[in-house]
Design an enzyme around this catalytic site. Structure first.
Site, PDB file in Angstrom:
ATOM      1  CB  THR A 180      -0.827   0.190   1.154  1.00 29.91           C
ATOM      2  OG1 THR A 180       0.131   0.182   2.362  1.00 29.91           O
ATOM      3  CG2 THR A 180      -1.752  -0.925   1.361  1.00 29.91           C
ATOM      4  CD  GLU A 326      -5.283  -2.509   1.415  1.00 30.91           C
ATOM      5  OE1 GLU A 326      -5.415  -1.793   0.427  1.00 30.91           O
ATOM      6  OE2 GLU A 326      -5.165  -2.193   2.500  1.00 30.91           O
ATOM      7  CE  LYS A 435     -18.064  12.210  17.035  1.00 31.79           C
ATOM      8  NZ  LYS A 435     -18.296  11.088  17.774  1.00 31.79           N
TER       9      LYS A 435
HETATM   10  P1  ADP Z   1      -2.961   3.885   0.882  1.00 35.76           P
HETATM   11  O1  ADP Z   1      -4.214   3.209   1.916  1.00 35.76           O
HETATM   12  O2  ADP Z   1      -1.663   3.782   1.637  1.00 35.76           O
HETATM   13  O3  ADP Z   1      -3.066   5.363   0.292  1.00 35.76           O
HETATM   14  P2  ADP Z   1      -3.992   2.773  -1.584  1.00 35.76           P
HETATM   15  O4  ADP Z   1      -3.387   3.417  -2.812  1.00 35.76           O
HETATM   16  O5  ADP Z   1      -4.256   1.339  -1.517  1.00 35.76           O
HETATM   17  O6  ADP Z   1      -2.773   3.139  -0.381  1.00 35.76           O
HETATM   18  O7  ADP Z   1      -5.257   3.686  -1.318  1.00 35.76           O
HETATM   19  C1  ADP Z   1      -6.405   3.342  -1.192  1.00 35.76           C
HETATM   20  C2  ADP Z   1      -7.166   4.512  -0.708  1.00 35.76           C
HETATM   21  O8  ADP Z   1      -7.233   5.563  -1.590  1.00 35.76           O
HETATM   22  C3  ADP Z   1      -8.597   4.212  -0.533  1.00 35.76           C
HETATM   23  O9  ADP Z   1      -8.970   3.552   0.687  1.00 35.76           O
HETATM   24  C4  ADP Z   1      -9.253   5.430  -0.351  1.00 35.76           C
HETATM   25  O10 ADP Z   1      -9.210   6.087   0.829  1.00 35.76           O
HETATM   26  C5  ADP Z   1      -8.413   6.311  -1.391  1.00 35.76           C
HETATM   27  N1  ADP Z   1      -9.145   6.407  -2.761  1.00 35.76           N
HETATM   28  C6  ADP Z   1      -9.044   5.569  -3.557  1.00 35.76           C
HETATM   29  N2  ADP Z   1      -9.730   5.898  -4.764  1.00 35.76           N
HETATM   30  C7  ADP Z   1     -10.485   6.798  -4.345  1.00 35.76           C
HETATM   31  C8  ADP Z   1     -11.665   7.600  -4.947  1.00 35.76           C
HETATM   32  N3  ADP Z   1     -11.915   7.556  -6.278  1.00 35.76           N
HETATM   33  N4  ADP Z   1     -12.000   8.780  -4.306  1.00 35.76           N
HETATM   34  C9  ADP Z   1     -11.599   8.985  -3.027  1.00 35.76           C
HETATM   35  N5  ADP Z   1     -10.754   8.186  -2.206  1.00 35.76           N
HETATM   36  C10 ADP Z   1      -9.966   7.264  -3.142  1.00 35.76           C
END
Ligand code: ADP
Length: 541
Positions: A180, A326, A435
């Protein structure tokens, strides 16, 4: 009753072979470090992939062993996407933007045995070589620089024995792994099976997803080290589409130049990339002749509604997708459908900026403290996922088992609402929600509204501790010209948000911190402005 179907394994092998057989002359175009364009075909790709797989086996690569890559997007990286899994190994794409120390930790944690690295990335590699686990390092050579300490990737290919059979693969074999990007904590490893990659590709290609076709010219701008470039290289190969790989040049002009020259019809990237491209198009609308009907998939973080509108004005369609490492990564895509009924233009834009609906076979449920949320577009809950390309654990991190519910759903950490038609709208990541006095405020909604205001380039809204309200939002903004005044911005937001949701401060800065994958690094901003509303803060804006 026994079914009468064949036992056919869903692996990357038939995906690649079909491209070689049916689309041998279709091109894969790569931007090289010297900016020239290198062209090869699917016929070339298949030959080189098979050669790489045989060479890796001859080099002693065992089933399930990891081969890391440290590379930009180009055809050799695509070779490893297929060649390593076809040898029975696991391709592990290292994120070249991470700090050296973190790269060393990740490579050791993954147990990477070999590395394939771009020659131009050797300086980055040399910063963590002393802590890296690699037994052999192969350099993808593009210049003339000497690299005596490492082996030449082309020389590795030459060692491939002719008589070496490739292994029979099972669809549940591990094929790839990614970590990630570490926005909310240390990077965590996810291992993808052949089956997950194949089914993810099928779902993405569908007409109501991204409608990949052999008529397309596909450009993954998202790096091939960021969640498999969202599967684009696999899907494009599966359907026999032309591929356009931008190498190290991800600036707006270089991307538009490639779009124009190679008549790109489908590209993918994070909002920051498309924001820069849109700004260039706004500046020089007549200069670029992109393919009619160009579609840009966007994800990684939420694009502002204003960006979707601006691209529409250039006749370019931004398609919003959501997912995570994931989930291979794509889980939902936003497409409007006829059964939504009549909608005003504003309603359509509002819906297009949501994260859309889960793609086929991806199951999503939204759970609040009191159970599943109603589909009312208001009640918030965490979205949880289940499906054939959703991870069921992290690699070698049993201590993180509580990321999954006892009944096997992945807790995404994303807080959403669901509208009456099942469209998901991400309100925030759990850690970014604000919050205030017991009420939740969405930082994403405020940010997207703020960037819709003239003169705002980028905005981050974060929670800062407040003595009375627990937390309050503040907005940290990068402004262009004309620089907006805080009072004007506040009046603008007051038309859409309740008074208690408005930021307590508007702070103008030169730039905002980002993660290695281009997301706002809000944890750094929260640290920086922690004492802002307690009056202990002094910073020159
Ligand atoms: P990290 O969790 O370290 O950022 P990832 O690249 O797997 O690694 O990121 C996934 C996260 O990115 C998602 O859980 C979400 O919070 C955010 N995300 C991905 N696509 C979108 C989207 N289209 N709009 C908003 N948030 C997004």
């Amino acid at each position: 009753m026994k079914n009468t179907m064949m036992d056919f394994q869903l692996t990357l092998a038939p995906m690649l072979e079909r491209a070689g057989t049916l689309y041998p002359t279709v091109q894969i175009v790569s931007r090289m470090p010297d900016r020239s364009l290198y062209r090869c075909t699917y016929a070339d790709l298949v030959t080189r992939v098979r050669t790489l797989a045989r060479a890796l086996i001859a080099a002693g690569l065992q089933r399930g062993e990891r081969v890391a890559t440290l590379m930009w997007n180009h055809s050799v990286h695509l070779e490893t996407y297929f060649g390593v899994p076809l040898a029975g190994g696991v391709i592990h794409t290292l994120n070249l933007r991470l700090p050296a120390q973190q790269l060393a930790l990740i490579a050791n944690h993954a147990g990477d045995r070999f590395l394939v690295v771009d020659e131009i990335l050797l300086p980055a590699f040399q910063r963590f070589i002393s802590d890296a686990p690699f037994e052999r390092v192969f350099v993808h050579r593009t210049g003339s620089g000497p690299f005596d300490r490492y082996e030449d990737y082309e020389a590795l290919l030459k060692t491939a024995p002719d008589d070496c059979a490739l292994p029979q693969l099972n669809e549940y074999d591990a094929a790839a792994m990614c970590y990630t990007s570490g926005t909310t904590g240390d990077p965590k490893g996810v291992v993808y099976s052949h089956r997950a990659l194949v089914l993810h590709s099928m779902a993405l290609a569908m007409a109501d997803s991204l409608a990949f076709s052999h008529n397309d010219s596909v450009m993954p701008v998202v790096p091939m080290f960021h969640a498999n470039a969202w599967g684009f290289p696999y899907v494009a190969t599966m359907v026999g589409a032309k591929q356009v790989l931008p190498g190290p040049y991800l600036d707006a002009e270089s991307l538009l130049d490639l779009c124009q020259r190679e008549q790109v019809t489908l590209a993918t990237g994070v909002p920051t990339v498309w924001m820069a491209v849109c700004a260039e198009l706004d500046k020089n609308p007549r200069h670029w002749r992109v393919a009619p009907g160009l579609r840009l998939a966007v994800g990684g973080s939420a694009p502002a509604e204003s960006l979707i509108r601006r691209f529409d004005a250039h006749n370019i369609r931004l398609i919003h997708a959501w997912g995570m490492t994931e989930s291979t990564p794509i889980a939902s895509i936003c497409r409007l459908r006829p059964s939504l009924g009549e909608m005003s233009e504003d309603e359509q834009y509002a819906l297009r900026s949501t994260q859309g609906t889960p793609v086929p076979f991806m199951e999503a449920r939204v759970i609040s403290r009191t159970g599943p949320v109603p589909w009312d577009g208001k009640t918030m809950g965490e979205v949880q996922l289940r499906g054939p390309w959703v991870a069921s654990s992290y690699f070698n991190m049993p201590e993180l088992g509580d990321k999954w519910t006892p009944d096997g759903w992945l807790r995404t950490g994303d807080v959403v609402t669901v509208n009456e038609h099942g469209y998901l709208h991400i309100v925030d990541r759990t850690k970014d929600l604000i919050k205030s006095g017991g009420e939740w405020i969405s930082s994403v909604d405020l940010e997207n509204a703020i960037v819709g205001y003239a003169g705002v380039k980028e905005a981050a809204v974060i929670a800062v501790p407040h003595p009375k309200w627990d937390e309050r939002p503040i907005a940290v903004i990068v402004a262009g010209e004309p620089k907006p005044k805080p009072e004007e911005l506040n009046d603008f937001l007051a038309k859409r948000f309740a008074k208690w949701q408005l930021p307590d401060a508007y702070i103008f800065v030169e730039e905002l911190p980002h993660t290695s994958t281009g997301k706002l690094l809000k944890s750094a901003l929260r640290d920086r402005y922690r004492d802002y509303l307690n009056g202990h803060f002094s910073i020159a804006d």
